[in-house]
Design an enzyme around this catalytic site. Structure first.
Site, short mmCIF file in Angstrom:
data_model
loop_
_atom_site.label_atom_id
_atom_site.label_comp_id
_atom_site.label_asym_id
_atom_site.label_seq_id
_atom_site.Cartn_x
_atom_site.Cartn_y
_atom_site.Cartn_z
N ASP A 96 -41.96 -0.75 17.73
CA ASP A 96 -43.00 -0.65 16.92
C ASP A 96 -44.25 -1.65 17.01
O ASP A 96 -43.78 -2.83 17.40
CB ASP A 96 -42.52 -0.64 15.33
CG ASP A 96 -41.68 0.63 15.00
OD1 ASP A 96 -41.64 1.84 15.81
OD2 ASP A 96 -41.00 0.54 14.16
N PRO A 97 -45.44 -1.15 16.69
CA PRO A 97 -46.37 -2.36 16.94
C PRO A 97 -46.25 -3.56 15.96
O PRO A 97 -46.51 -4.64 16.32
CB PRO A 97 -47.70 -1.48 16.29
CG PRO A 97 -47.53 0.00 16.81
CD PRO A 97 -45.82 0.29 16.78
#
EC number: 5.4.99.25
Length: 328
Positions: free
Chosen positions: A50-51
């Site tokens: 995930d970012p």
């Protein structure tokens, strides 16, 4: 007259770079960044991060992309921090608060609840996840305001440890888990079981498959290596708006790890020069030696100082399924 295919753009390099992905960068953006830095023909990654998460993102080049499934199927280790008192729509800091509580768990209560999250467990992935529903990503549907229902699935959690309790609102965990496990869901479900709710405020992946923290390299280190290899521009070129290109890739290539590093859990067949030639042509070879297995579902062959093929062993013969750098 048949049209010739376009010549692939970039360098035909083979290997892994184990990126220490910074927060705020998506996995696809990270792969694109390294593809440009290395001027590589072919790239891929082993497991989306995930970012909002940091840490290990294994990026494959060339023939190493054929070994991606073996890395993705391997165990992963995450360190994550949970904030008690609120459950969010995304199970992390990106979402809005969905449920809240003034209750806070004791250390004994946390340790007792954790016992239900080790082994084969049933887990509903977060609404904001990459799970596909009727061909669409769940997070895309959720962002469009649609009601997303994801079925529970069985996942493996091999280890879950409570590492620290900085304060009454916060707990730090480390989890070693199998493919498809979401630690955001562990935080969400633990919070529900404890009656206090919870969400992840920090997430870092420190291990994937056979790769460890010692293998990781930061984006800053890679940029510095690229700068070492950039051409020197004269004043006239700079004034004209020219950009310095990487012309010497040796400093960057120092960070490449051999493709076979992804196959540490498989049996290795070491081939002679003659055998390597046969396997590269797609042929089976008879294995010699007292310790050679008679059968093996998954094996890899090396020769000429590099990875030659993926395959299996049956009745004492290695049968190639995927050949690296040869015909077939």
């Amino acid at each position: 007259m048949a049209r010739r295919g376009k010549k692939p753009k970039g360098r035909p390099i083979n290997g892994w770079v184990i990126l220490d992905k910074p927060k705020g960068m998506g996995s696809t953006d990270a792969v694109a960044k390294l593809k440009r830095l290395y001027f590589a023909q072919k790239t891929g990654h082993a497991g989306t991060l995930d970012p909002l998460a940091s840490g290990m993102l294994p990026i494959a080049f060339g023939d190493a992309t054929k070994t991606v499934p073996f890395v993705m199927d391997g165990r992963k280790v995450y360190r994550f921090t949970v904030r008690w008192g609120a459950e969010t729509t995304t199970d992390d800091t990106e979402g809005t608060v969905a449920q809240s509580s003034d209750q806070r768990p004791s250390e004994a209560e946390i340790r007792l609840a954790m016992q239900d999250y080790v082994g084969e467990i049933s887990q509903v992935p977060p609404t904001f996840s990459a799970i596909k529903i009727a061909g669409e990503r769940a997070y895309d549907l959720a962002r469009e305001g649609e009601t997303v229902e994801i079925a529970a699935r069985t996942v493996s959690v091999h280890r879950l440890e409570l590492q620290a309790l900085p304060d009454a609102n916060t707990a730090i965990f480390e989890a070693e888990c199998g493919k498809g496990t979401y630690v955001r869901a562990i935080a969400r479900d633990l919070g529900r079981d404890l009656g206090c709710f919870g969400h992840v405020i920090d997430l870092r992946r420190v291990s994937v498959g056979g790769f460890t923290e010692a293998d990781m390299v930061t984006l800053d280190d890679l940029e510095a290596a690229a700068d070492e290899g950039r051409e020197t521009l004269d004043a006239e070129s700079v004034e004209a708006g020219a950009t310095a290109r990487v012309v010497d890739f040796a400093p960057l290539d120092e960070y490449l790890i051999n493709p076979e590093a992804a196959l540490s859990d498989l049996y290795e067949v070491m081939l002679s020069e003659e055998q390597a030639g046969r396997v590269l042509s797609g042929n089976s070879v008879l294995l010699r030696g007292r310790d050679a297995p008679a059968s093996c579902d998954e094996a890899f062959a090396t020769g000429h100082g590099r990875l030659i093929a993926l395959g299996s062993i049956d009745q004492g013969q290695f049968h190639p399924r995927r050949v690296f750098g040869g015909r077939g």
